[in-house]
Design a protein around this motif. Structure first.
Motif, PDB file in Angstrom:
ATOM      1  N   PRO A   1      -3.952   6.171   3.630  1.00 48.74           N
ATOM      2  CA  PRO A   1      -2.637   5.744   4.127  1.00 48.74           C
ATOM      3  C   PRO A   1      -2.658   4.337   4.731  1.00 48.74           C
ATOM      4  CG  PRO A   1      -3.054   8.016   4.742  1.00 48.74           C
ATOM      5  CD  PRO A   1      -4.324   7.506   4.107  1.00 48.74           C
ATOM      6  N   ASP A   2      -3.813   3.875   5.185  1.00 48.40           N
ATOM      7  CA  ASP A   2      -3.879   2.554   5.813  1.00 48.40           C
ATOM      8  C   ASP A   2      -4.201   1.422   4.845  1.00 48.40           C
ATOM      9  OD1 ASP A   2      -3.359   3.569   8.307  1.00 48.40           O
ATOM     10  OD2 ASP A   2      -5.472   4.088   8.615  1.00 48.40           O
ATOM     11  N   GLU A   3      -4.905   1.735   3.776  1.00 45.60           N
ATOM     12  CA  GLU A   3      -5.394   0.666   2.923  1.00 45.60           C
ATOM     13  C   GLU A   3      -5.618   1.161   1.497  1.00 45.60           C
ATOM     14  OE1 GLU A   3      -8.601  -2.701   3.885  1.00 45.60           O
ATOM     15  OE2 GLU A   3      -9.546  -0.866   3.140  1.00 45.60           O
ATOM     16  N   VAL A   4      -5.223   0.285   0.563  1.00 51.23           N
ATOM     17  CA  VAL A   4      -5.496   0.553  -0.841  1.00 51.23           C
ATOM     18  C   VAL A   4      -6.367  -0.593  -1.341  1.00 51.23           C
ATOM     19  CG1 VAL A   4      -4.461   0.659  -3.147  1.00 51.23           C
ATOM     20  CG2 VAL A   4      -3.364   1.863  -1.242  1.00 51.23           C
ATOM     21  N   VAL A   5      -7.463  -0.268  -1.998  1.00 52.72           N
ATOM     22  CA  VAL A   5      -8.337  -1.306  -2.557  1.00 52.72           C
ATOM     23  C   VAL A   5      -8.264  -1.215  -4.080  1.00 52.72           C
ATOM     24  CG1 VAL A   5     -10.669  -2.257  -2.661  1.00 52.72           C
ATOM     25  CG2 VAL A   5      -9.860  -1.130  -0.557  1.00 52.72           C
ATOM     26  N   ILE A   6      -8.015  -2.360  -4.708  1.00 52.87           N
ATOM     27  CA  ILE A   6      -7.917  -2.379  -6.171  1.00 52.87           C
ATOM     28  C   ILE A   6      -8.934  -3.346  -6.762  1.00 52.87           C
ATOM     29  CG2 ILE A   6      -5.455  -1.818  -6.151  1.00 52.87           C
ATOM     30  CD1 ILE A   6      -4.970  -4.801  -6.906  1.00 52.87           C
ATOM     31  N   ALA A   7      -9.269  -3.113  -8.012  1.00 49.24           N
ATOM     32  CA  ALA A   7     -10.091  -4.057  -8.795  1.00 49.24           C
ATOM     33  C   ALA A   7      -9.221  -4.545  -9.938  1.00 49.24           C
ATOM     34  CB  ALA A   7     -11.332  -3.357  -9.331  1.00 49.24           C
ATOM     35  N   ALA A   8      -9.141  -5.855 -10.083  1.00 51.41           N
ATOM     36  CA  ALA A   8      -8.259  -6.409 -11.114  1.00 51.41           C
ATOM     37  C   ALA A   8      -8.900  -7.634 -11.737  1.00 51.41           C
ATOM     38  CB  ALA A   8      -6.909  -6.791 -10.514  1.00 51.41           C
TER      39      ALA A   8
ATOM     40  N   ALA B   1       0.842  -1.203   0.000  1.00 49.63           N
ATOM     41  CA  ALA B   1       0.000   0.000   0.000  1.00 49.63           C
ATOM     42  C   ALA B   1       0.879   1.256   0.000  1.00 49.63           C
ATOM     43  CB  ALA B   1      -0.919  -0.005   1.226  1.00 49.63           C
ATOM     44  N   ARG B   2       1.908   1.233   0.861  1.00 44.33           N
ATOM     45  CA  ARG B   2       2.808   2.401   0.913  1.00 44.33           C
ATOM     46  C   ARG B   2       3.474   2.626  -0.437  1.00 44.33           C
ATOM     47  NH1 ARG B   2       4.459   0.231   5.648  1.00 44.33           N
ATOM     48  NH2 ARG B   2       6.406  -0.478   4.720  1.00 44.33           N
ATOM     49  N   HIS B   3       3.867   1.516  -1.090  1.00 43.35           N
ATOM     50  CA  HIS B   3       4.543   1.663  -2.376  1.00 43.35           C
ATOM     51  C   HIS B   3       3.612   2.296  -3.411  1.00 43.35           C
ATOM     52  CE1 HIS B   3       7.857   0.621  -5.115  1.00 43.35           C
ATOM     53  NE2 HIS B   3       6.886   0.642  -6.011  1.00 43.35           N
ATOM     54  N   VAL B   4       2.363   1.823  -3.445  1.00 42.63           N
ATOM     55  CA  VAL B   4       1.405   2.382  -4.400  1.00 42.63           C
ATOM     56  C   VAL B   4       1.228   3.881  -4.162  1.00 42.63           C
ATOM     57  CG1 VAL B   4      -1.050   2.400  -5.033  1.00 42.63           C
ATOM     58  CG2 VAL B   4       0.176   0.215  -4.817  1.00 42.63           C
TER      59      VAL B   4
END
Lengths: 247, 247
Positions: B58-65, B24-27
């Protein structure tokens, strides 16, 4: 350290040299050498050969050397590199020097972060230190010439031809271009351009192609510059040795 | 990170995944991507493709793939490496994975320090972490198989042939051997052996030659393993593609 490097003038007329600091510690702690042992030593810019350790204390190592061998022949590959980030630059300088590359231009590109040019690693002494580590590794005495050019366009338009007189010019591409064996080398030397992590911009790639840099693929993957440089130099050296054979 | 890697099962039936921690941090910080942006993502061992960032805090990234592309074809080169010192091992694992090498045996040798086998970097999770970094760099989803063999002789006598069925077997030597172009590849794949910093012992080199590993020179210099691996893999891949052409 596979070769102990001495500054020109550090070897006395009688053929002895006194070492302190990093080099003395390395001889004692890593090579675990002591009085009477023989190690490989060379003079920066000059010859290399066996040296004998005369005395060794934690503060000082004294050696006797009469270097009589020429360093190995240079790599036939000269490098034009988009300036990598500082941590990677250090590895790339060492690797290039260890492979015998003797000319290296570090160039700005649209995708090179401006802050990289402010890195203390780009001070001439800092660059020289990394190059010496590479020469010690590769057992060579001849420092590569390293130039830094901040702006892509004026370098390519005004200086590129003078800096890279090699007949073969290669442009490493992450994907999409022809494999190297599809190109025929003229030999005996090549200039090899390797872009930044995100690749050259279309404008930059076109400007290099216009000046004879032939694109070739490094394969379907994106290599980090510290792997891409030895990978591409290895391929270019093998390719150049095939000059004259059918492509 | 050129490819965001998901664990199998991390992608929900609806095609979304929640990231925390390093990824998440990297994204957010390195890719500087936010909601609506598209990035490359893949499932470890599976397919890859574009992903869309749905939400980013900052705590969470949600993706659709919905990854629909096969990963790139593997490198035709498998590696037999004398176990390098831990600091170098990390780089070598990353570089090998980024180049698409899919089989890597780390082997003891007389000149490999015994302490290296006690390194925490050799724990399976630690090796996997370095390999994933290499896959993220190279944009690939298929983890290399890595094996560790402490003792040279039983491995070479009992396991080598089963582990390396490649028809071509190459033994990289720092100097003195023939250049690679003097050997004719059978293709399409090669096993490539690279020794420790001090080189294989004469016994070890002879044992590998007896099993068909043909020595070739990496040039007159001594390369550090993290440069020797991409240099030699690059040459071996180009050489294999010449299979069938006159040597």
């Amino acid at each position: 350290m596979n070769l102990l490097l001495l500054e020109p003038g550090e070897l006395s007329a009688g053929g002895t040299a006194r070492l302190a600091g990093r080099r003395a510690r390395h001889v004692l702690e890593v090579l675990r050498a002591g009085a009477g042992d023989r190690i490989q030593a060379g003079v920066i810019g000059g010859r290399m050969g066996e040296a004998e350790i005369l005395t060794a204390t934690p503060d000082e190592v004294v050696i006797a050397a009469s270097p009589d061998r020429e360093p190995p022949p240079p790599s036939p590959v000269a490098l034009l590199l988009a300036l990598p980030r500082p941590k990677i630059l250090r590895k790339v300088l060492q690797a290039a020097a260890s492979m015998g590359v003797k000319r290296l231009v570090l160039l700005g590109s649209y995708r090179v972060e401006k802050s990289y040019f402010a890195s203390p690693l780009l001070a001439p002494d800092a660059i020289r230190e990394q190059l010496l580590l590479g020469l010690e590794q590769g057992r060579d005495t001849i420092l590569p010439e390293v130039e830094l050019h901040r702006f892509f366009k004026p370098f390519v338009e005004d200086l590129l031809d003078a800096r890279f007189p090699e007949r073969d010019r290669l442009l490493a591409h992450p994907a999409g271009a022809a494999p190297l064996e599809a190109l025929a080398p003229a030999g005996p030397r090549a200039a090899l351009a390797i872009g930044p992590e995100g690749g050259w911009t279309p404008y930059e790639a076109a400007a290099l192609r216009d000046r004879g840099f032939a694109p070739f693929t490094l394969g379907p993957r994106v290599l980090r510059v510290d792997a891409a440089v030895p990978y591409a130099v290895g391929q270019a050296e093998l390719w150049l040795r095939g000059a004259g054979r059918p492509a």
